[in-house]
Design an enzyme around this catalytic site. Structure first.
Site, mmCIF file in Angstrom:
data_model
loop_
_atom_site.group_PDB
_atom_site.id
_atom_site.type_symbol
_atom_site.label_atom_id
_atom_site.label_comp_id
_atom_site.label_asym_id
_atom_site.label_seq_id
_atom_site.Cartn_x
_atom_site.Cartn_y
_atom_site.Cartn_z
ATOM 1 N N GLY A 10 0.821 -1.215 0.000
ATOM 2 C CA GLY A 10 0.000 0.000 0.000
ATOM 3 C C GLY A 10 0.852 1.260 0.000
ATOM 4 O O GLY A 10 2.084 1.183 -0.077
ATOM 5 N N ILE A 12 1.398 3.802 2.422
ATOM 6 C CA ILE A 12 2.338 3.971 3.550
ATOM 7 C C ILE A 12 3.188 2.707 3.698
ATOM 8 O O ILE A 12 4.406 2.778 3.887
ATOM 9 C CB ILE A 12 1.596 4.298 4.873
ATOM 10 C CG1 ILE A 12 0.858 5.635 4.756
ATOM 11 C CG2 ILE A 12 2.587 4.349 6.049
ATOM 12 C CD1 ILE A 12 0.083 6.065 6.000
ATOM 13 N N ASN A 32 -3.207 -8.172 -0.101
ATOM 14 C CA ASN A 32 -4.092 -8.833 -1.075
ATOM 15 C C ASN A 32 -4.320 -7.952 -2.312
ATOM 16 O O ASN A 32 -5.187 -8.247 -3.130
ATOM 17 C CB ASN A 32 -5.428 -9.235 -0.431
ATOM 18 C CG ASN A 32 -6.269 -8.042 -0.047
ATOM 19 O OD1 ASN A 32 -5.818 -6.903 -0.153
ATOM 20 N ND2 ASN A 32 -7.488 -8.281 0.400
ATOM 21 N N GLY A 36 -3.510 -1.966 -2.443
ATOM 22 C CA GLY A 36 -2.059 -1.987 -2.649
ATOM 23 C C GLY A 36 -1.759 -2.326 -4.103
ATOM 24 O O GLY A 36 -2.623 -2.849 -4.812
ATOM 25 N N LEU A 76 -0.236 -2.696 9.042
ATOM 26 C CA LEU A 76 -0.824 -1.558 8.325
ATOM 27 C C LEU A 76 -1.989 -1.960 7.437
ATOM 28 O O LEU A 76 -2.682 -1.086 6.901
ATOM 29 C CB LEU A 76 0.243 -0.860 7.460
ATOM 30 C CG LEU A 76 1.127 0.165 8.177
ATOM 31 C CD1 LEU A 76 2.133 -0.502 9.090
ATOM 32 C CD2 LEU A 76 1.855 1.039 7.185
ATOM 33 N N TYR A 149 -15.521 3.716 10.596
ATOM 34 C CA TYR A 149 -14.058 3.634 10.417
ATOM 35 C C TYR A 149 -13.365 4.008 11.721
ATOM 36 O O TYR A 149 -12.462 3.311 12.199
ATOM 37 C CB TYR A 149 -13.629 4.558 9.275
ATOM 38 C CG TYR A 149 -12.149 4.539 9.002
ATOM 39 C CD1 TYR A 149 -11.521 3.366 8.613
ATOM 40 C CD2 TYR A 149 -11.378 5.691 9.127
ATOM 41 C CE1 TYR A 149 -10.151 3.335 8.358
ATOM 42 C CE2 TYR A 149 -10.012 5.671 8.874
ATOM 43 C CZ TYR A 149 -9.408 4.501 8.492
ATOM 44 O OH TYR A 149 -8.056 4.478 8.239
ATOM 45 N N LYS A 153 -11.160 1.395 14.138
ATOM 46 C CA LYS A 153 -9.784 1.672 14.566
ATOM 47 C C LYS A 153 -9.700 1.741 16.092
ATOM 48 O O LYS A 153 -8.688 1.362 16.693
ATOM 49 C CB LYS A 153 -9.276 2.966 13.925
ATOM 50 C CG LYS A 153 -8.929 2.808 12.457
ATOM 51 C CD LYS A 153 -7.671 1.958 12.299
ATOM 52 C CE LYS A 153 -7.344 1.635 10.862
ATOM 53 N NZ LYS A 153 -6.203 0.699 10.747
#
Ligand code: UDP
Length: 327
Positions: A10, A12, A32, A36, A76, A149, A153
């Site tokens: 991805g 980052i 996957n 990314g 991540l 979201y 998190k």
């Protein structure tokens, strides 16, 4: 060290992988390729120190094999960004919660240190300026998809703290609007990528509302440096850190800067929130991190000037896929 980076293809993740490879580590990536891209890690594929697995983090068998092989984990992999989560909340919640649960469960089993990537979205619509790590979280109703979201998190963070209470070395970082090379050129989840794409295609820059809402844009090199410091400074264990710049920029100012840097004499078009996000949307008007804890414990400061970071990002968009792929 042998290091596992989940989500390592991805934006980052792959920039983190570049740094870890440059430092001489043996790096394992699971991704996957949902958001990314293989092109982000292509240059490492021939290295003997690099191992890539194209699989989902919810695959327990793959994950167990990987965790066993490494000394530590940067987690991540996630469904990142409000827009994706709003579009497919079930996938967002499942991947973000169950994925982190899987990583931590295995890290606990084999006793591996874990860094969990979290988000400034955690603070919700808190109006505190700046936002410090221990501030209250202010969220809207569960009928507003955006907040799932933030909550996914938050559950990840609770899991991390719970395992840390059992002695597992864990650290959490909350990213603030990271930008730089390898941002999705379609502009998903990043106003900077979106504006650069629009400018390079000669389209108007779509500033939502009055453009007076602000963000603290953080250049990727700083995001990565803060991440590695959090994972390696021993005093950081068991803590959560804001990783971001504290320079506040309005979206309108950003639009003007991007027009200046790209050298495009484009227009700025103000559009209502509902046109992009629908009516079930709530905006965070200001978002500024309190950077003291990161400064004190990690010795970290995000010091890349916005103009310089934007310059490098525009160069990357020009040299790579930016304008063409975004069409
Ligand atoms: N934004 C904008 N035009 C767009 C997309 C976003 O003005 O086409 C604004 C948006 O209202 C928000 C800011 O840019 O205030 C940052 O949005 P982004 O999606 O980059 O990140 P987040 O909202 O998650 O901080």
């Amino acid at each position: 060290m042998r290091i596992l980076v989940t989500g390592g293809a991805g934006y980052i993740g792959s920039n983190l992988v570049d740094r870890l490879m440059a430092e001489g580590h043996e790096v394992y990536v699971i991704d996957n390729l949902s958001t990314g891209k293989i092109s982000n890690i292509q240059h490492h594929l021939d290295s003997e120190r690099f191992h890539f697995v194209n699989d989902n983090i919810l695959n327990m068998t793959t994950m167990e094999r990987l965790v066993q092989q490494v000394d530590m984990i940067y987690h991540l992999a996630a469904v990142v960004g409000v827009k994706y989560v709003v579009e497919d909340p079930l996938r967002g919640i499942t991947v973000n919660v169950r994925g982190t649960e899987t990583v931590l469960e295995l890290a606990f089993k084999y006793w591996r240190k874990v860094l969990i990537a979290s988000s400034s979205e955690i603070y919700g619509k808190s109006t505190n300026v700046p936002l410090s790590e221990d501030d209250d979280r202010i969220l809207g109703s569960t009928s507003i998809g955006r907040w799932s979201y933030s909550d996914s998190k938050a559950i990840d963070e609770y899991f991390a703290f719970a395992y840390n209470k059992k002695g597992l070395p864990v650290v959490v970082v909350r990213y603030f609007n990271s930008y730089g090379p390898r941002l999705d050129p379609k502009g998903y989840g990043s106003v900077i990528a979106k504006f650069i794409g629009q400018a390079l295609r000669g389209e108007p820059l779509t500033v939502l509302d009055d453009g007076q809402q602000t963000r603290c844009f953080t250049y990727i090199d700083d995001t990565v440096r803060g991440t590695i410091l959090a994972a390696t400074v021993p005093e950081a264990e068991g803590q959560v850190f804001n990783i971001g710049s504290n320079r506040e920029t309005s979206i309108l100012e950003l639009a003007h800067l991007i027009l200046k840097i790209t050298g495009v004499s484009g227009e700025i078009q103000h559009i209502p929130y509902a046109q992009v996000y629908g009516t079930e949307f709530e905006e965070t008007r200001r978002r500024v991190p309190d950077v003291r804890r990161a400064q004190e414990v990690l010795g970290f400061e995000a010091d890349t000037p916005l103009e310089q970071g934007l310059q490098r990002t525009v160069e990357w968009f020009r040299a790579h896929r930016g304008a063409k792929e975004a069409l």
